[in-house]
Write a protein that holds these residues in place. Structure first.
Motif, mmCIF file in Angstrom:
data_model
loop_
_atom_site.group_PDB
_atom_site.id
_atom_site.type_symbol
_atom_site.label_atom_id
_atom_site.label_comp_id
_atom_site.label_asym_id
_atom_site.label_seq_id
_atom_site.Cartn_x
_atom_site.Cartn_y
_atom_site.Cartn_z
ATOM 1 N N LYS A 1 68.653 46.321 77.453
ATOM 2 C CA LYS A 1 67.607 47.344 77.611
ATOM 3 C C LYS A 1 67.618 48.303 76.424
ATOM 4 O O LYS A 1 66.557 48.695 75.923
ATOM 5 N N GLN A 2 68.818 48.672 75.989
ATOM 6 C CA GLN A 2 68.929 49.583 74.841
ATOM 7 C C GLN A 2 68.302 48.940 73.607
ATOM 8 O O GLN A 2 67.490 49.544 72.903
ATOM 9 N N GLN A 3 68.672 47.673 73.369
ATOM 10 C CA GLN A 3 68.154 46.970 72.189
ATOM 11 C C GLN A 3 66.637 46.832 72.256
ATOM 12 O O GLN A 3 65.951 47.012 71.255
ATOM 13 N N LEU A 4 66.119 46.506 73.450
ATOM 14 C CA LEU A 4 64.666 46.343 73.577
ATOM 15 C C LEU A 4 63.960 47.679 73.385
ATOM 16 O O LEU A 4 62.885 47.740 72.779
ATOM 17 N N SER A 5 64.588 48.743 73.878
ATOM 18 C CA SER A 5 63.999 50.072 73.697
ATOM 19 C C SER A 5 63.877 50.386 72.211
ATOM 20 O O SER A 5 62.895 50.976 71.772
ATOM 21 N N ASP A 6 64.893 49.979 71.460
ATOM 22 C CA ASP A 6 64.851 50.197 70.010
ATOM 23 C C ASP A 6 63.663 49.470 69.384
ATOM 24 O O ASP A 6 63.221 49.815 68.289
ATOM 25 N N HIS A 7 63.193 48.417 70.064
ATOM 26 C CA HIS A 7 62.045 47.675 69.540
ATOM 27 C C HIS A 7 60.756 48.002 70.282
ATOM 28 O O HIS A 7 59.808 47.230 70.283
ATOM 29 N N GLY A 8 60.765 49.112 70.947
ATOM 30 C CA GLY A 8 59.514 49.606 71.525
ATOM 31 C C GLY A 8 59.221 49.131 72.933
ATOM 32 O O GLY A 8 58.169 49.447 73.478
ATOM 33 N N LEU A 9 60.124 48.349 73.523
ATOM 34 C CA LEU A 9 59.909 47.936 74.910
ATOM 35 C C LEU A 9 60.840 48.767 75.788
ATOM 36 O O LEU A 9 62.033 48.483 75.902
ATOM 37 N N ILE A 10 60.295 49.815 76.402
ATOM 38 C CA ILE A 10 61.130 50.725 77.182
ATOM 39 C C ILE A 10 60.993 50.384 78.659
ATOM 40 O O ILE A 10 59.884 50.328 79.198
ATOM 41 N N PRO A 11 62.143 50.117 79.308
ATOM 42 C CA PRO A 11 62.083 49.702 80.707
ATOM 43 C C PRO A 11 61.527 50.803 81.606
ATOM 44 O O PRO A 11 61.664 51.988 81.305
ATOM 45 N N GLU A 12 60.913 50.355 82.704
ATOM 46 C CA GLU A 12 60.309 51.307 83.649
ATOM 47 C C GLU A 12 61.322 52.312 84.171
ATOM 48 O O GLU A 12 61.036 53.496 84.257
ATOM 49 N N ASP A 13 62.540 51.823 84.508
ATOM 50 C CA ASP A 13 63.518 52.751 85.077
ATOM 51 C C ASP A 13 64.066 53.727 84.030
ATOM 52 O O ASP A 13 64.836 54.621 84.345
ATOM 53 N N TRP A 14 63.664 53.547 82.785
ATOM 54 C CA TRP A 14 64.032 54.531 81.764
ATOM 55 C C TRP A 14 62.800 55.345 81.360
ATOM 56 O O TRP A 14 62.759 55.984 80.315
ATOM 57 N N GLY A 15 61.775 55.275 82.166
ATOM 58 C CA GLY A 15 60.583 56.079 81.897
ATOM 59 C C GLY A 15 59.529 55.372 81.059
ATOM 60 O O GLY A 15 58.507 55.964 80.724
#
Ligand code: GDP
Length: 471
Positions: free
Chosen positions: A192-206
């Motif tokens: 999830k952290q890595q994907l967030s770095d690429h612009g895909l932010i999980p729902e449970d992280w807002g």
């Protein structure tokens, strides 16, 4: 009241490559109205306007019709190698497919329909973004939702990032399947952290990217993944009118020894019926039979249905669009107009050559270009060959691939080769009798191979002047 080929030419002059069978939007109509000095008038039932549509999207069907009904989503599975794409598809198919009903024998047609909670989802069988993007490169987009598979023990890898870019470029929503959750080394938070770095932010992280923790192997949470697909499909309001004239896209095609040219088409709108005459870019046919993934003969196929069709004149390329036409003559004329155009375009290329002549031209100090027309038994070989050939281009000699295709060598291939002074390379395919006759008549060199290295070696040898004249 002008011939379609005229309008196509006029558009080419304006820098727009648009096939006669394409659906067009405002900007094309505007250009045509300028060329032919016509007034444009919009009627109430004009298709929904696509704002700022890039040229490519012409090939995506514009929603039309008054009886828009929800349709099944078309899903492609993407992700890094070994992250579990194939396993995921297998698990989904094995647990949810309806094909077994009525004693059907599941057969590979390039897409499978699964059933979940009263609704259908269509999965394209070739996972990965290569297939997805090569279709798109031809202008066809048929994926509604991309499933990005990321192995929880391995995390985001190069092809994961590629897949994200490809899906984003296509404007396709992404659902992440964090896979291999059964493994002790699974670390979904890192993913999830890595994907967030690429612009895909999980729902449970807002964020707004749906991520489902699954195990393709044990089947854990696969139901939830399917539910999410249906949820996204609902949000996307995927609709089509089954009552308009049918159209869609070729997703697979091959030459079958017994059946002739067969293609799997995905119907995107309207309802395709047995006996319909359809027209594609390089082929046409009166549909002799339609077969679904459970081997069942169908009389009709509505939106979001993939069917294998028989009765085509030639093997089309994946990504080609099809439309229904009223008369065989219309289809035939359109194909021969297209062949003519291909020849005209090809005619502007460099003069006739055989591999043997290449070296002597090089000695003359000219920079010759070898024109090649390549036909293979499968698309993978086409790509491998073209890739290798591109690497061989030097300052002394260029390589120009005028056409590639899958399937046997046909008369129209030879015509094209003749017009463009191309050497025909057949890889694991053979010319039919008409093609052979045409090649003799037109003095077109056909070279048949079974091993890719032999093709490369021959062309390399010709480039170095080593090839003894033999054909
Ligand atoms: P692809 O290259 O993305 O299509 O990956 P595959 O589906 O071929 O899977 C690669 C390997 O990972 C195979 O050995 C699978 O059995 C294994 N694999 C796939 N999904 C899972 C999973 O959920 N859990 C575990 N433990 N192994 C998996």
């Amino acid at each position: 009241d002008v011939p379609a080929s005229d309008a196509v030419k006029a558009l080419i002059n304006k820098g727009m490559m648009i096939p006669a069978s394409a659906q067009v939007d405002d900007s094309v109509l505007s250009v045509l109205s300028e060329v032919y000095e016509l007034d444009l008038e919009w009627s109430d039932d004009s298709p929904e306007v696509v704002e700022d549509a890039p040229l490519k999207t012409f090939k995506k069907p514009i929603l039309r019709g008054e009886n828009l009904k929800p349709r099944a989503p078309i899903v492609t599975v993407m992700g890094h190698v070994d992250h579990g794409k194939t396993t995921l598809l297998d698990t989904i198919r094995n647990t949810n497919i309806t094909a077994r009903e009525a004693g059907g024998i599941t057969q590979h047609i390039g897409a499978s329909r699964v059933h979940h909670e009263g609704k259908d989802i269509v999965f394209l069988d070739t996972p990965g973004h290569a297939a997805f993007t090569s279709m798109r490169a031809r202008g066809a987009q048929c994926t509604d939702i991309a499933i990005l598979v990321v192995a929880a023990d391995d995390g985001v890898m190069p092809q994961t990032m590629e897949a994200i870019s490809h899906a984003k470029a296509a404007g396709v929503p992404i659902i992440v399947a964090v896979n291999k959750m059964d493994k002790p080394a699974a670390n979904p938070d890192r993913v999830k952290q890595q994907l967030s770095d690429h612009g895909l932010i999980p729902e449970d992280w807002g964020g707004d990217t749906i991520m489902v923790h699954v195990s393709a192997k044990s089947g854990e949470n696969i139901d939830q993944l399917l539910e999410m697909i249906l949820l996204v499909a609902e949000m996307e309001e995927l609709k089509a009118d089954p009552t308009v004239s049918p159209e869609g896209v070729v997703i697979e095609a091959e030459l079958d020894k017994g059946k002739g040219a067969v293609a799997t088409v995905l119907v995107q709108q309207g309802t395709l019926k047995k006996g319909d005459i359809i027209l594609m870019e390089s082929s046409w046919g009166k549909i002799r039979a339609m077969i679904n993934a459970s081997g069942k003969q169908l009389k009709s196929a509505g939106p979001s249905t993939a069917v294998e069709i028989l009765g085509l004149s030639d093997v089309p390329q994946p990504g080609e669009r099809f439309i229904k036409v009223d008369a065989e003559k219309e289809a035939r004329d359109s194909i021969s107009a297209k062949d003519q155009k291909r020849r005209e375009v090809a005619n502007q290329m460099s003069p006739r050559m055989t591999l043997e002549e290449l070296y002597s031209k090089m000695q003359d100090g000219a920079t010759p270009t070898v024109n090649l027309l390549i036909k293979c038994d499968v698309q993978g070989s086409v790509e491998a060959l073209v890739g290798s050939l591109n690497k061989m281009v030097t300052d002394e000699v260029g390589i120009n691939v005028v056409h590639t295709g899958v399937g046997g060598l046909s008369e129209s291939d030879i015509m094209l080769a003749s017009a463009s002074d191309a050497i025909v390379i057949g890889f694991n395919v053979r010319p039919d009798n008409n093609a052979k006759k045409m090649a003799e008549k037109e003095h077109v060199q056909i070279r048949l191979y079974r091993v890719i290295y032999d093709v490369i070696d021959d062309i390399k040898a010709a480039m170095e002047g080593m090839l003894a004249p033999d054909v």
